[in-house]
Design an enzyme around this catalytic site. Structure first.
Site, PDB file in Angstrom:
ATOM      1  N   HIS A   1       9.169  -3.453   3.523  1.00 43.85           N
ATOM      2  CA  HIS A   1       8.815  -3.650   2.111  1.00 43.85           C
ATOM      3  C   HIS A   1      10.073  -3.912   1.277  1.00 43.85           C
ATOM      4  CE1 HIS A   1       5.504  -0.722   3.393  1.00 43.85           C
ATOM      5  NE2 HIS A   1       4.817  -1.766   3.002  1.00 43.85           N
TER       6      HIS A   1
ATOM      7  N   LYS B   1       4.641 -10.281   9.249  1.00 44.79           N
ATOM      8  CA  LYS B   1       4.040  -9.259  10.117  1.00 44.79           C
ATOM      9  C   LYS B   1       2.514  -9.338  10.071  1.00 44.79           C
ATOM     10  CE  LYS B   1       3.773  -4.821  11.808  1.00 44.79           C
ATOM     11  NZ  LYS B   1       2.716  -4.202  11.074  1.00 44.79           N
TER      12      LYS B   1
ATOM     13  N   MET C   1       0.845  -1.200   0.000  1.00 40.99           N
ATOM     14  CA  MET C   1       0.000   0.000   0.000  1.00 40.99           C
ATOM     15  C   MET C   1       0.883   1.255   0.000  1.00 40.99           C
ATOM     16  SD  MET C   1      -3.449  -0.891   2.028  1.00 40.99           S
ATOM     17  CE  MET C   1      -2.858  -0.671   3.687  1.00 40.99           C
TER      18      MET C   1
HETATM   19  P1  AMP Z   1       1.395  -3.024   3.420  1.00 41.68           P
HETATM   20  O1  AMP Z   1       1.984  -1.950   2.572  1.00 41.68           O
HETATM   21  O2  AMP Z   1       1.274  -2.660   4.858  1.00 41.68           O
HETATM   22  O3  AMP Z   1       0.114  -3.586   2.850  1.00 41.68           O
HETATM   23  O4  AMP Z   1       2.425  -4.232   3.401  1.00 41.68           O
HETATM   24  C1  AMP Z   1       2.843  -4.813   2.195  1.00 41.68           C
HETATM   25  C2  AMP Z   1       3.615  -6.081   2.495  1.00 41.68           C
HETATM   26  O5  AMP Z   1       4.763  -5.758   3.280  1.00 41.68           O
HETATM   27  C3  AMP Z   1       2.805  -7.105   3.312  1.00 41.68           C
HETATM   28  O6  AMP Z   1       3.084  -8.408   2.822  1.00 41.68           O
HETATM   29  C4  AMP Z   1       3.324  -6.903   4.704  1.00 41.68           C
HETATM   30  O7  AMP Z   1       3.204  -8.047   5.520  1.00 41.68           O
HETATM   31  C5  AMP Z   1       4.777  -6.584   4.428  1.00 41.68           C
HETATM   32  N1  AMP Z   1       5.374  -5.876   5.573  1.00 41.68           N
HETATM   33  C6  AMP Z   1       4.904  -4.764   6.202  1.00 41.68           C
HETATM   34  N2  AMP Z   1       5.690  -4.444   7.255  1.00 41.68           N
HETATM   35  C7  AMP Z   1       6.670  -5.381   7.302  1.00 41.68           C
HETATM   36  C8  AMP Z   1       7.796  -5.610   8.159  1.00 41.68           C
HETATM   37  N3  AMP Z   1       8.057  -4.818   9.181  1.00 41.68           N
HETATM   38  N4  AMP Z   1       8.586  -6.663   7.897  1.00 41.68           N
HETATM   39  C9  AMP Z   1       8.318  -7.498   6.846  1.00 41.68           C
HETATM   40  N5  AMP Z   1       7.286  -7.335   5.998  1.00 41.68           N
HETATM   41  C10 AMP Z   1       6.470  -6.297   6.219  1.00 41.68           C
END
Ligand code: AMP
Length: 275
Positions: A34, A146, A27
């Protein structure tokens, strides 16, 4: 690097990729968590696609959809430096249609924990991820541990709907002091950030108890609660589940996840450890 803003633009660029494709859905407001997924995708595939889309259908009424951080320029720079081939940044109208059919999260695993606190959230997650999978046609798709429940449900969707995609779970990236990286951490004031550290501290306590041979879920959760309740403003849940996301009375080493969700100020944070 191609930046595609709708399906047609994306399709043209995708057609030129002849080889394995690693896909990282996000997102935006990209951080080192990321980036670790993108780097892994870069190492393991011929081509890398990143999507940046703040998906409205996974936000509930009253949640932070409007104020969710958006950092388009910085995100594109990060993707460029990480060697991404295509960034897919669609508009909402190019992803969603009028009166479209819906995919629903499973009745039990989709409506416990995160799904209980945010009913309907996972319907929206699965809906957009299925669309993105069909558009990007990846060989491998990378998801962070996460969002453990999200990862479990997406893995189920791939299995239940016979999608020919390999789901790659990726380790949680943390700041030096233990706070799990999240795009939402920018909402925290300095004082709240200190209190937010209690989530990872509580999880560490859980791991410590396990290393002493204490496997009883109630005992572990009680000790964790002691740490959390002094620091957070609202504790949503502490849970211990197996990797199929069923709550368990006794930790099964190598097959369990300890999870927490809590509000610090107005910011809702989640964290977990896989044990
Ligand atoms: P988001 O932008 O929050 O939808 O996250 C995109 C992807 O990044 C998802 O697969 C999350 O689980 C992963 N993600 C977010 N924060 C972390 C983190 N601290 N460590 C590893 N992966 C993450």
């Amino acid at each position: 690097m191609v930046v595609a803003r709708d399906y047609e633009e994306f399709k043209k660029a995708r057609e030129k990729l002849d080889g394995s494709v690693g896909f990282v859905p996000t997102m935006g407001a990209l951080h080192d968590g990321h980036i670790s997924l993108i780097k892994r995708a870069r190492r393991e595939n011929d081509f890398v696609i990143v999507s940046i889309f703040v998906n409205p259908t996974q936000f509930l009424e009253g949640e932070d959809l409007d104020k969710y951080p958006r950092k388009e320029e910085a995100d594109l720079k990060i993707c460029e430096l990480a060697g991404v081939d295509i960034v897919f940044m669609p508009t909402i109208n190019s992803i969603y249609h009028q009166d479209e059919l819906k995919i629903l999260a499973p009745k039990i695993r989709g409506y416990i924990l995160e799904g209980a606190k945010r009913p309907g959230h996972f319907d929206g997650v699965l809906q957009v991820v299925l669309k993105l999978f069909n558009i990007t046609k990846p060989t491998n798709a990378y998801f962070g541990k996460k969002d453990a429940q999200q990862l479990a449900l997406i893995s189920s969707m791939v299995k239940d709907y016979f999608l020919d995609i390999n789901i790659v779970p990726c380790e949680i990236v943390r700041d030096k002091d233990g706070l799990a990286l999240s795009s939402r951490n920018v909402y925290l004031s300095d004082e709240e950030r200190v209190r937010a550290l209690s989530l990872s501290r509580a999880l560490k306590k859980g791991a410590e108890l396990l290393s002493k041979g204490i496997l009883d879920s109630e005992i572990i959760k009680k000790e964790m609660e002691e740490i959390l309740k002094k620091n957070v403003d609202r504790l949503d849940y502490i849970a211990i589940v197996n990797r199929e996301f069923k709550e368990i009375d006794k930790v099964e080493i190598g097959n369990s996840i300890i999870l927490v969700a809590a509000f610090v100020g107005n910011t809702r944070l989640i964290d977990n450890i896989w044990v």
